[in-house]
Motif scaffolding. Structure first.
Motif: not given
Ligand code: F6R
Length: 357
Positions: A196-199, A302-304, A310-314, A323-325
Motif C-alpha cells: 500500500m505504501e508503494v502504491l 507482478k507475475g501476471l 499500464r500499471f503493475i501492482i507489486p 486490498l492493494a488493487s
C-alpha cells in the motif's frame, strides 16, 4: 485535521498502510497471534450460513469478504444490499448469523434489516468504524475497523479496513475449526501494508492515468473477473460519486451479453488482472473491447503482467489483492475529480451517513 493535504480523501488514501498495521496490532493477542473475541467465533461457528448486509462501498467489501469466509473457513455466505433485503428477504437457513458491515454504523437501510433480524431472534455482528454507533449498539457483537475518522464522503480507508477485518475473522474462524491455512495472515497483511505504501507513492503515475483517460470522457467501464470484478465495482462507484463520470463495473465474461454494445472509439476501460486463474479470460475480454475501439488501461499484478499493461501492482498474496488493487483506482478517481473541477470531499447529492431509508 487534513494538515498539509488539499483534501481529506487524499489524506485518508495515504493513511491506509498505517491503518493496516494498526489493525494487525489490534487483532493480535499476547502471543502475537491473530485473535477475535471467542463469543464471536462461537457464533460464527454455530451458524450454518452467514448473511452479510451492507450498502455501497461496504457492500463491495462484503463481496470480497464472502470469498475469505467460504474459501478459508468453509462457511456459506450470502451478501445482500441492505435496502433490498428488508422487503425481499430470502428464505433463511436454519441457523443464520447476520453480519452488518457499515463504516458509519448509522446507515438506515442496514438498521432496518437489523431491527427485523433482532425481532426474529437471530444473532447479529456489526463491523464498523464507529464505536457506540447505532448498528454497533443494537447488534450482539461488534468488530471495530480502527481506521480513524473518515471525513471524505468517498470511502477509502474504511473499505480496506473492512477487507482486513473480514480476512482476520475468516482466518481465525478457520483456525478454530482446524482448517489450517497455507499462509500466515499476519505476515501477508504486513506485506499488504508495505505494498500500500508503494502504491501511495505512485501518485504522479495515477494522475497521469487520470489525465490520459478521464479528463473529457462521458463514461468509463471497469472490468475484472473473480475478486477483480468486485474491486471494479468499487472503482466504478468511487469514480462516479466524485467525478460524476458515468462509470460501471462489469464481470469480464458478462460483457458479451450486452454491455459490449456501449463500447465506442476511445471508451476508457480499466481492466484489473490480479488473479492467475482468470488471467487468460480477462486478457481475452480486453482484446474484445480493444477490437471495438476501447482505450484500455490494464492494471495487473507482478507475475501476471503482459506487455502494454499500464500499471503493475507489486506481488502479494492473491486472495488479498483487493486490498492493494483498489488504491490505484481510488487515486485515479481522486485525480479525475480534481482535474474536472469537482468538490472531491463533498460531492453533490451525497452525505457521509445515509440516515434515511
Ligand atoms: C461510497 C460510500 C457509500 C457508503 C454507503 C454505506 O464511497 O461512502 O457508498 O459506503 O453509504 O455507508 P456505511 O458503510 O457507513 O454503512
Amino acid at each position: 485535521e487534513k494538515g498539509t493535504y488539499p483534501h481529506y480523501m487524499l489524506k485518508e488514501i495515504d493513511e491506509q498502510p498505517l491503518v493496516m498495521r494498526r489493525i494487525i496490532e489490534k487483532y493480535r493477542n499476547e502471543n502475537g497471534e491473530l485473535s477475535i473475541d471467542s463469543h464471536i467465533i462461537e457464533s460464527v461457528n454455530d451458524a450454518d450460513r452467514i448473511y452479510i448486509i451492507a450498502a455501497g462501498t461496504s457492500y463491495h467489501a462484503g463481496l470480497v469478504g464472502k470469498q475469505f469466509m467460504e474459501n478459508w473457513a468453509k462457511i456459506p455466505v450470502e451478501v445482500h444490499i441492505a435496502s433490498e433485503f428488508s422487503y425481499n428477504m430470502p428464505l433463511l437457513s436454519e441457523k443464520p448469523l447476520f453480519v452488518f458491515i457499515s463504516q458509519s454504523g448509522e446507515t438506515a437501510d442496514s438498521r432496518a434489516v437489523l431491527v427485523q433480524v433482532k425481532q426474529k431472534g437471530y444473532k447479529a455482528l456489526t463491523i464498523t468504524n464507529v464505536p457506540g454507533s447505532t448498528l454497533s449498539r443494537e447488534a450482539d457483537y461488534t468488530l471495530l475497523l480502527h481506521a480513524g475518522p473518515e471525513i471524505a464522503v468517498a470511502s477509502t480507508k474504511a473499505y480496506t479496513a473492512q477487507l482486513a477485518v473480514l480476512a482476520i475473522l475468516a482466518a481465525v474462524t478457520a483456525q478454530g475449526k482446524d482448517l489450517s491455512l497455507q499462509f500466515d495472515l499476519t505476515k501477508e497483511l504486513g506485506i499488504v501494508a508495505n505494498t500500500m505504501e508503494v502504491l501511495c507513492g505512485q501518485k504522479e503515475e495515477m494522475e497521469k492515468i487520470a489525465r490520459e483517460y478521464l479528463i473529457t470522457t462521458r463514461n468509463c467501464f471497469f472490468i475484472g473477473r473473480s475478486v477483480d470484478y468486485y474491486v471494479g465495482l468499487e472503482g466504478a462507484l468511487k469514480l462516479k460519486e466524485i467525478s460524476y463520470i458515468q462509470a460501471e463495473g462489469f464481470a469480464g465474461g458478462e460483457l458479451k451479453h450486452g454491455t459490449i454494445a456501449l463500447i465506442e472509439d476511445g471508451t476508457p476501460i480499466i481492466a484489473l488482472a490480479t488473479q492467475e486463474h482468470v488471467n487468460l479470460g480477462i486478457r481475452g475480454n480486453v482484446k474484445e473491447v480493444v477490437a471495438r475501439g476501447a482505450n484500455p488501461c490494464i492494471i495487473s499484478m507482478k507475475g501476471l503482467e503482459e506487455e502494454g499493461d499500464r500499471f503493475i501492482i507489486p506481488a502479494l498474496h492473491e486472495a488479498l489483492s483487493p486490498l492493494a488493487s483498489v488504491i490505484p483506482l481510488q487515486l485515479i478517481s481522486y485525480y479525475a475529480a480534481l482535474h474536472r473541477g469537482c468538490d472531491v470531499d463533498k460531492p453533490r447529492n451525497l452525505a457521509k451517513s445515509v440516515t434515511v431509508e
